[in-house]
Write a protein that holds these residues in place. Sequence first.
Motif, PDB file in Angstrom:
ATOM      1  N   UNK A  33       0.930  -1.247   0.087  1.00 40.87           N
ATOM      2  CA  UNK A  33      -0.031   0.115   0.058  1.00 40.87           C
ATOM      3  C   UNK A  33       0.989   1.026  -0.078  1.00 40.87           C
ATOM      4  N   UNK A  34       0.549   2.054  -0.845  1.00 42.57           N
ATOM      5  CA  UNK A  34       1.308   3.409  -0.739  1.00 42.57           C
ATOM      6  C   UNK A  34       0.492   4.718  -0.122  1.00 42.57           C
ATOM      7  N   UNK A  35       1.064   5.658   0.188  1.00 44.76           N
ATOM      8  CA  UNK A  35       0.682   6.722   0.817  1.00 44.76           C
ATOM      9  C   UNK A  35       1.374   7.986   0.775  1.00 44.76           C
ATOM     10  N   UNK A  97       5.086   6.936   1.183  1.00 43.40           N
ATOM     11  CA  UNK A  97       5.553   5.972   2.219  1.00 43.40           C
ATOM     12  C   UNK A  97       4.853   4.465   1.754  1.00 43.40           C
ATOM     13  N   UNK A  98       5.551   3.432   2.069  1.00 46.61           N
ATOM     14  CA  UNK A  98       4.998   2.209   1.728  1.00 46.61           C
ATOM     15  C   UNK A  98       4.837   1.351   2.888  1.00 46.61           C
ATOM     16  N   UNK A  99       3.730   0.593   2.625  1.00 46.04           N
ATOM     17  CA  UNK A  99       3.458  -0.369   3.923  1.00 46.04           C
ATOM     18  C   UNK A  99       3.003  -1.507   3.360  1.00 46.04           C
ATOM     19  N   UNK A 100       3.432  -2.749   3.672  1.00 47.42           N
ATOM     20  CA  UNK A 100       3.045  -4.289   3.107  1.00 47.42           C
ATOM     21  C   UNK A 100       1.796  -4.827   4.024  1.00 47.42           C
ATOM     22  N   UNK A 101       1.089  -4.148   4.833  1.00 47.34           N
ATOM     23  CA  UNK A 101       0.063  -4.453   5.721  1.00 47.34           C
ATOM     24  C   UNK A 101      -1.190  -4.837   4.718  1.00 47.34           C
ATOM     25  N   UNK A 102      -2.087  -5.587   5.348  1.00 50.29           N
ATOM     26  CA  UNK A 102      -3.159  -6.015   4.236  1.00 50.29           C
ATOM     27  C   UNK A 102      -4.208  -4.792   3.805  1.00 50.29           C
ATOM     28  N   UNK A 109       3.396   5.518  11.796  1.00 46.26           N
ATOM     29  CA  UNK A 109       4.324   4.535  12.332  1.00 46.26           C
ATOM     30  C   UNK A 109       4.078   3.183  11.545  1.00 46.26           C
ATOM     31  N   UNK A 110       2.942   2.909  10.840  1.00 46.01           N
ATOM     32  CA  UNK A 110       2.784   1.510  10.428  1.00 46.01           C
ATOM     33  C   UNK A 110       3.595   1.357   8.887  1.00 46.01           C
ATOM     34  N   UNK A 111       3.901   2.605   8.599  1.00 49.85           N
ATOM     35  CA  UNK A 111       4.628   2.512   7.276  1.00 49.85           C
ATOM     36  C   UNK A 111       6.064   2.197   7.294  1.00 49.85           C
ATOM     37  N   UNK A 112       6.541   1.284   6.660  1.00 53.32           N
ATOM     38  CA  UNK A 112       8.027   0.712   6.747  1.00 53.32           C
ATOM     39  C   UNK A 112       8.828   1.704   5.874  1.00 53.32           C
ATOM     40  N   UNK A 113       8.546   2.178   4.811  1.00 52.71           N
ATOM     41  CA  UNK A 113       9.484   2.857   3.720  1.00 52.71           C
ATOM     42  C   UNK A 113       9.003   4.365   3.629  1.00 52.71           C
ATOM     43  N   UNK A 114      10.236   5.237   3.668  1.00 53.16           N
ATOM     44  CA  UNK A 114       9.868   6.582   3.593  1.00 53.16           C
ATOM     45  C   UNK A 114      10.622   7.119   2.567  1.00 53.16           C
TER      46      UNK A 114
END
Length: 124
Positions: A33-35, A97-102, A109-114
Amino acid sequence: QVQLVESGGGLVQAGDSLRLSCAASLRTFNNYNMAWFRQAPGKEREFVAAISRSGKSTDYADSVKGRFAISRDNAKNTVYLQMNSLKSEDTALYYCAADSAAYTTRWAAAYEYWGQGTQVTVST
């Protein structure tokens, strides 16, 4: 090494449009997921918009709903933020930001990469 590189920021006048891009070096971009988030001087980082892995689901902060549109091109490993009818209060450093959650989330804070951010300045 994962890299997110934002571009497209600049100085514009109120009412103008800008399109931000974020190129990701993620090997499996469509698993993330991207934000977009933003941070104005003296303020906390705030959620702007998010898009699901497939692009079918999007979420927007109330302050930008109807003016901004998030999209992604999984073939190009890129996420976009189209910003229309810009206001002075949109002035900020914009991060992707990128997040691999469902599911997408507004929680930074949930986002792994910025990325490092791209500056958007809206003058009146």
